[in-house]
Design a protein around this motif. Structure first.
Motif, mmCIF file in Angstrom:
data_model
loop_
_atom_site.group_PDB
_atom_site.id
_atom_site.type_symbol
_atom_site.label_atom_id
_atom_site.label_comp_id
_atom_site.label_asym_id
_atom_site.label_seq_id
_atom_site.Cartn_x
_atom_site.Cartn_y
_atom_site.Cartn_z
ATOM 1 N N ASN A 8 0.810 -1.218 0.000
ATOM 2 C CA ASN A 8 0.000 0.000 0.000
ATOM 3 C C ASN A 8 0.845 1.270 0.000
ATOM 4 O O ASN A 8 0.300 2.379 -0.039
ATOM 5 N N LYS A 9 2.176 1.107 0.050
ATOM 6 C CA LYS A 9 3.089 2.252 -0.009
ATOM 7 C C LYS A 9 4.241 1.920 -0.951
ATOM 8 O O LYS A 9 5.410 2.007 -0.593
ATOM 9 N N LEU A 10 3.892 1.533 -2.148
ATOM 10 C CA LEU A 10 4.883 1.051 -3.098
ATOM 11 C C LEU A 10 5.876 2.135 -3.514
ATOM 12 O O LEU A 10 5.548 3.325 -3.561
ATOM 13 N N THR A 11 7.078 1.666 -3.836
ATOM 14 C CA THR A 11 8.074 2.491 -4.507
ATOM 15 C C THR A 11 8.180 2.006 -5.946
ATOM 16 O O THR A 11 8.375 0.813 -6.200
ATOM 17 N N PHE A 12 8.027 2.922 -6.906
ATOM 18 C CA PHE A 12 8.209 2.592 -8.316
ATOM 19 C C PHE A 12 9.586 3.070 -8.760
ATOM 20 O O PHE A 12 9.945 4.233 -8.570
ATOM 21 N N VAL A 13 10.351 2.151 -9.356
ATOM 22 C CA VAL A 13 11.654 2.475 -9.920
ATOM 23 C C VAL A 13 11.601 2.128 -11.402
ATOM 24 O O VAL A 13 11.209 1.021 -11.772
ATOM 25 N N GLY A 14 11.982 3.076 -12.270
ATOM 26 C CA GLY A 14 11.913 2.790 -13.689
ATOM 27 C C GLY A 14 12.994 3.501 -14.474
ATOM 28 O O GLY A 14 13.256 4.680 -14.257
ATOM 29 N N HIS A 15 13.612 2.765 -15.388
ATOM 30 C CA HIS A 15 14.626 3.327 -16.274
ATOM 31 C C HIS A 15 13.995 3.636 -17.625
ATOM 32 O O HIS A 15 13.275 2.811 -18.198
ATOM 33 N N SER A 16 14.236 4.834 -18.146
ATOM 34 C CA SER A 16 13.813 5.208 -19.494
ATOM 35 C C SER A 16 12.309 4.972 -19.659
ATOM 36 O O SER A 16 11.508 5.548 -18.934
ATOM 37 N N ASN A 17 11.905 4.107 -20.598
ATOM 38 C CA ASN A 17 10.481 3.863 -20.800
ATOM 39 C C ASN A 17 9.814 3.293 -19.549
ATOM 40 O O ASN A 17 8.627 3.540 -19.297
ATOM 41 N N GLY A 18 10.581 2.559 -18.744
ATOM 42 C CA GLY A 18 10.044 2.060 -17.476
ATOM 43 C C GLY A 18 9.744 3.185 -16.505
ATOM 44 O O GLY A 18 8.807 3.110 -15.704
ATOM 45 N N GLY A 19 10.534 4.251 -16.576
ATOM 46 C CA GLY A 19 10.246 5.436 -15.779
ATOM 47 C C GLY A 19 9.027 6.169 -16.288
ATOM 48 O O GLY A 19 8.246 6.737 -15.503
ATOM 49 N N ASP A 20 8.837 6.177 -17.618
ATOM 50 C CA ASP A 20 7.635 6.778 -18.190
ATOM 51 C C ASP A 20 6.388 6.027 -17.732
ATOM 52 O O ASP A 20 5.378 6.635 -17.378
ATOM 53 N N ILE B 80 11.010 6.753 -8.366
ATOM 54 C CA ILE B 80 12.418 6.926 -8.704
ATOM 55 C C ILE B 80 12.579 6.623 -10.189
ATOM 56 O O ILE B 80 12.290 5.510 -10.636
ATOM 57 N N THR B 81 13.003 7.611 -10.965
ATOM 58 C CA THR B 81 13.197 7.380 -12.395
ATOM 59 C C THR B 81 14.673 7.538 -12.758
ATOM 60 O O THR B 81 15.376 8.377 -12.205
ATOM 61 N N LEU B 82 15.090 6.704 -13.689
ATOM 62 C CA LEU B 82 16.443 6.771 -14.228
ATOM 63 C C LEU B 82 16.347 7.277 -15.662
ATOM 64 O O LEU B 82 16.052 6.529 -16.589
ATOM 65 N N ASP B 83 16.505 8.581 -15.822
ATOM 66 C CA ASP B 83 16.586 9.223 -17.127
ATOM 67 C C ASP B 83 15.371 8.954 -18.012
ATOM 68 O O ASP B 83 15.507 8.775 -19.220
ATOM 69 N N HIS B 84 14.178 8.913 -17.428
ATOM 70 C CA HIS B 84 12.977 8.850 -18.269
ATOM 71 C C HIS B 84 12.830 10.203 -18.957
ATOM 72 O O HIS B 84 13.292 11.226 -18.454
ATOM 73 N N ARG B 85 12.157 10.241 -20.107
ATOM 74 C CA ARG B 85 12.243 11.461 -20.921
ATOM 75 C C ARG B 85 10.918 11.977 -21.463
ATOM 76 O O ARG B 85 10.887 13.058 -22.054
ATOM 77 N N ARG B 86 9.808 11.239 -21.294
ATOM 78 C CA ARG B 86 8.590 11.618 -22.002
ATOM 79 C C ARG B 86 7.416 11.998 -21.104
ATOM 80 O O ARG B 86 6.693 12.943 -21.413
#
Length: 246
Positions: A131-143, A160-166
């Protein structure tokens, strides 16, 4: 077989991981995931739930090629679920035209997958807080992760995003945000916070000027993986490394 797997996981919790496929019958999708347990599983129970992170890879990168992130989060007490979003038969990610419009179906599909995986695992892993998730995503995963946070879901509190761009970072102020930026490509206009927004939302933006977008995986240089892990660990402990790092 499942009992044997669990024994292995408990015997070696530092590097323990389990691969499985969760079946979304409604969408006819068989979704590969990797579940990595925290170092000390004995401290996680229904009364003292440990945190959970969902890890989404960049487009074209296998979901389990971010072990440096999973390992760091496991050591910090997190259950980590790495999720494969792109499956055989999915439309290719658009590379021309209005990319925000053309890729939105991919992000919507990925957001639905994140919600589905949560629903599938929550009751099984009662010692962990879904119920208190952390989302980590790189590039499209961050989008994808940003897209879901922008839907206003109630079960995630950290992005937490790693260089997502869109996809723009969420502006609701309900989520704690860290975005780690590479030095070779800029994000689209409006994706990142302005300086005023960063202060307003108490967000953390960390630039590694000498890094490359495609190196933020297990295949990247050791110095970058160590720097990303350090920034991530500092953030979840309540500290921001700062705005710019070489």
């Amino acid at each position: 077989m499942k009992f044997i797997v669990l024994l292995i996981l408990l015997a070696n919790p530092v590097f323990a991981s389990e691969y499985r496929v969760v079946k979304d019958a409604d969408r006819q999708r068989d979704i590969p995931i990797q579940i990595s347990l925290p170092m000390d599983v004995s401290s996680c129970n229904a009364e003292n739930q440990c945190p959970v992170a969902f890890l989404s890879s960049g487009y074209g990168v296998a979901y389990d090629k971010y072990s440096f992130i999973s390992d760091a989060l496991n050591k910090a007490g997190y259950l980590v679920v790495a999720i494969q979003h792109e499956l055989p038969g999915d439309p290719a990610l658009a590379v021309t035209g209005n990319l925000y419009a053309e890729r939105s179906e991919n992000w919507k599909r990925g957001a639905t997958t994140l919600k589905f995986v949560r629903n599938q695992l929550q009751s099984e892993f009662s010692g962990y807080d879904f119920n208190k998730l952390t989302f980590v995503g790189h590039s499209n995963g961050g989008d994808i992760s940003s897209w879901l946070l922008n839907e206003g879901v109630h079960f995630a509190e950290t992005l937490i995003t790693l260089d997502h761009r869109r996809v723009p970072l969420p502006r609701s102020g309900s989520s704690s945000v860290l975005s780690i930026r590479a030095g070779d490509f800029p994000a689209d206009q409006g994706v990142l916070f302005t300086e005023q927004e960063r202060v307003t939302f108490n967000a953390c933006i960390v630039h590694f000027a000498n890094s490359k977008h495609n190196d933020m995986t297990d295949f990247g240089p050791d110095w970058l993986k160590a720097s990303i892990s350090n920034a991530l660990m500092s953030f979840i402990s309540g500290k921001c490394l700062g705005a710019d790092h070489a």
